[in-house]
Design a protein around this motif. Structure first.
Motif, short mmCIF file in Angstrom:
data_model
loop_
_atom_site.label_atom_id
_atom_site.label_comp_id
_atom_site.label_asym_id
_atom_site.label_seq_id
_atom_site.Cartn_x
_atom_site.Cartn_y
_atom_site.Cartn_z
N ASN A 56 -39.49 -1.93 -131.12
CA ASN A 56 -39.04 -0.50 -130.86
C ASN A 56 -37.68 -0.37 -129.75
OD1 ASN A 56 -39.14 2.25 -133.20
ND2 ASN A 56 -40.89 1.23 -133.02
N LYS A 57 -38.28 -0.79 -128.43
CA LYS A 57 -37.08 -0.96 -127.28
C LYS A 57 -36.30 -2.16 -127.24
CE LYS A 57 -36.99 -1.53 -122.15
NZ LYS A 57 -37.75 -2.22 -121.13
N GLU A 58 -36.27 -3.17 -127.87
CA GLU A 58 -35.51 -4.44 -127.46
C GLU A 58 -34.69 -4.56 -129.00
OE1 GLU A 58 -37.62 -7.93 -128.70
OE2 GLU A 58 -38.72 -8.09 -126.97
N GLN B 169 -37.45 3.89 -125.25
CA GLN B 169 -37.70 4.03 -123.91
C GLN B 169 -39.00 3.69 -123.73
OE1 GLN B 169 -35.82 2.54 -120.92
NE2 GLN B 169 -34.88 1.42 -123.09
N GLU B 170 -39.94 5.03 -124.76
CA GLU B 170 -41.12 5.39 -125.22
C GLU B 170 -41.24 5.41 -126.18
OE1 GLU B 170 -41.82 9.53 -122.28
OE2 GLU B 170 -41.88 10.25 -123.92
N ASP C 210 -44.72 -1.90 -121.30
CA ASP C 210 -42.93 -1.68 -121.02
C ASP C 210 -43.26 -2.25 -122.88
OD1 ASP C 210 -40.29 -3.16 -119.47
OD2 ASP C 210 -40.31 -0.99 -120.64
N PRO C 211 -42.04 -0.21 -123.34
CA PRO C 211 -42.16 0.69 -123.06
C PRO C 211 -43.71 0.68 -123.31
CG PRO C 211 -41.60 0.31 -125.50
CD PRO C 211 -41.06 -0.27 -124.83
#
Length: 488
Positions: free
Chosen positions: A59-61, A66-67, A110-111
């Motif tokens: 999801n972040k990439e 961010q969370e 992270d996240p």
């Protein structure tokens, strides 16, 4: 597989997952609905812990999230504390923090991953899933460990439905509904919704993709040998539990005496997926009224009936006919170029419907498919005799006279037990006809087809006309071609 830690400078920089091949494929699957199942001690919860981290990283990439927010659902909160909480604590160590008596958790990757933990034992608890916006929902052990409320009661099917709807609510996030479980019995909703339906995109909603993974217990190198042996010894005298908790497979629960005692999965279920053969006639076996079914197959020159598909509906014949046409328009059937079909079904389908003396179910089939309907026998004894003989019989090459494609799990499961005669406490048969159950409709359709194509009575009761009919059926099948048919 490793995940980088975030926000907590005192925590380790990464958490490492040591995954088996099946666990790794599950953790990295991009399907929206992922299911991992297997026997006790296979490492399902551990694999799912890795799965939610991989999902957060994705999801972040890919979306810049961010969370990530998600939730864990089991039948009760105390059962969540028993599992998967210990697995999560062992996997993440200081990277995970539980709050509010294990109702909430944060994984400092992270996240970061924020998790709600819910016990949903009945439909009154469904409101817990209605408000929050999640990027993933994890259903833990939706099937009960036994048919009693003394143990895990499992999760109702309605929870699966709302979880599928709510796991796609975090703004901009990639959604995930993941399930880990011991296999249930084949009457449980998880079999019908997760196992029986083929993997891949939903035919009507192509973005909803499902993928299942069976986790062999032997892949878990961290499970002690004594633990494996203990499970085998515990269930060695309970075939159903042995299949579920040791072999890691869905099982048939025997409710009474099964109708087709000669049926054997080993003999009558093909080892590989069967495809319709070009040039041979097709057969459609029907059962109608409130739960219509259509069994699609072929009757081959060597006398073998092959079953490829079962089309089903839960309303009436008008609803199933378009589904049958849709199934026959798929490449596997179009490529077979079948020019002739025989439509055989329950004799009551020739009776006028109660709602209208002008409506006849068999005539609807004839009109829709441009065919001639052939009714099955009126007496159950004729169906019963034909079934017993057909499942005991072999072709001239030694192949079984009835062969079923392994994808037709519901029909196979029904023949293996749920299609049954009711018995008393002493296992004596109480009724001469089988019980009407969800499993019986497809089996009834198959029975009528077999009884017409392979009619049989004991020799002492046989008649010359019956012998002529049998010879005529065999001659008709042979007339469609002389090619040798290979067993799959």
């Amino acid at each position: 597989m490793a995940a980088t830690a975030g926000k907590r400078t005192s925590a380790p920089k990464e958490v490492v997952f040591n995954l088996s091949p099946t666990q790794l494929r599950f953790a990295l699957s991009r399907a929206m609905i992922t299911v991992i199942y297997g026997g006790m001690g296979g490492g399902k919860s551990y694999a799912t812990a890795a799965k939610i981290v991989a999902h957060a990283v994705r999801n972040k990439e890919e979306r810049g999230i961010q969370e990530v927010r998600g939730c864990i659902v089991r039948d009760t909160l105390p059962n969540i504390k028993r599992s998967p909480v210990p697995t999560l604590q062992k996997a993440f160590g200081p990277l995970i923090q539980f709050k509010d008596q294990y109702k909430e958790a944060v994984i400092f990757t992270d996240p970061p991953i924020f998790i709600d933990c819910f016990g949903i034992a009945d439909l009154g608890d469904l409101s817990k899933l209605q408000g929050p916006e999640y990027a993933f929902i994890w259903l833990v052990e939706p099937a009960p460990i036994a048919d009693t409320e003394r143990y895990s009661g499992g999760i109702p099917e309605e929870v699966y439905n709302i979880a599928l709807a709510r796991c796609a609510r975090q703004e901009e996030a990639i959604p995930l509904l993941t399930i880990d479980m011991n296999p249930a019995d084949e009457d449980h909703w998880t079999f019908k919704r997760l196992i029986e339906i083929p993997d891949g995109p939903d035919p009507d909603e192509p973005l909803i993709i499902k993928e299942t993974f069976r986790l062999p217990v032997d892949e878990n190198v961290h499970l002690q040998e004594i633990a494996k042996q203990a499970v085998r010894v515990a269930y060695r005298n309970d075939p159903t539990s042995l299949t579920r908790f040791v072999k890691g497979e869905f099982a048939t629960i025997y409710h009474g005496k099964k109708v087709v005692e000669a049926f054997s999965r080993e003999r009558h279920v093909a080892k590989e997926v069967l495809q319709p053969l070009k040039g041979f006639p097709g057969v459609r076996f029907w059962d109608s009224w409130g739960e219509p079914r259509c069994v699609l197959g072929q009757y081959l020159p060597n006398g073998q009936i092959r079953v490829y598909d079962v089309v089903m509906d839960h309303t009436d014949i008008d609803a199933i006919l378009p589904k049958v046409k849709h199934a026959l328009n798929q490449p596997r059937w179009r490529n077979a170029m079948i020019r002739e079909w025989r439509d055989i079904g329950d004799c009551t389908m020739n009776v006028h419907d109660q709602s209208s003396k002008y409506t006849v179910t068999s005539r609807k089939i004839e009109d829709a498919l441009e065919t001639t309907f052939e009714p099955g026998p009126q007496k159950w004894d004729s169906l019963k005799s034909a079934l017993g003989q057909a499942f005991r019989a072999s072709t001239s090459e030694g192949w079984p006279a009835v062969l079923i494609c392994p994808t037709q799990k519901a029909l196979i499961a029904g023949l293996d037990g749920p299609w049954h005669y009711k018995t008393d406490a002493s296992h004596n048969v109480m009724k001469s006809k089988p019980e009407k159950t969800p499993a019986s409709h497809s089996c009834d359709a198959l029975a009528n087809g077999i009884a017409v194509l392979m009619p049989w009575q004991p020799a002492a009761k046989g008649t010359e006309s019956l012998k002529k009919l049998q010879a005529k059926q065999r001659q008709r099948a042979r007339s469609y071609g002389q090619a040798r048919v290979l067993h799959a």
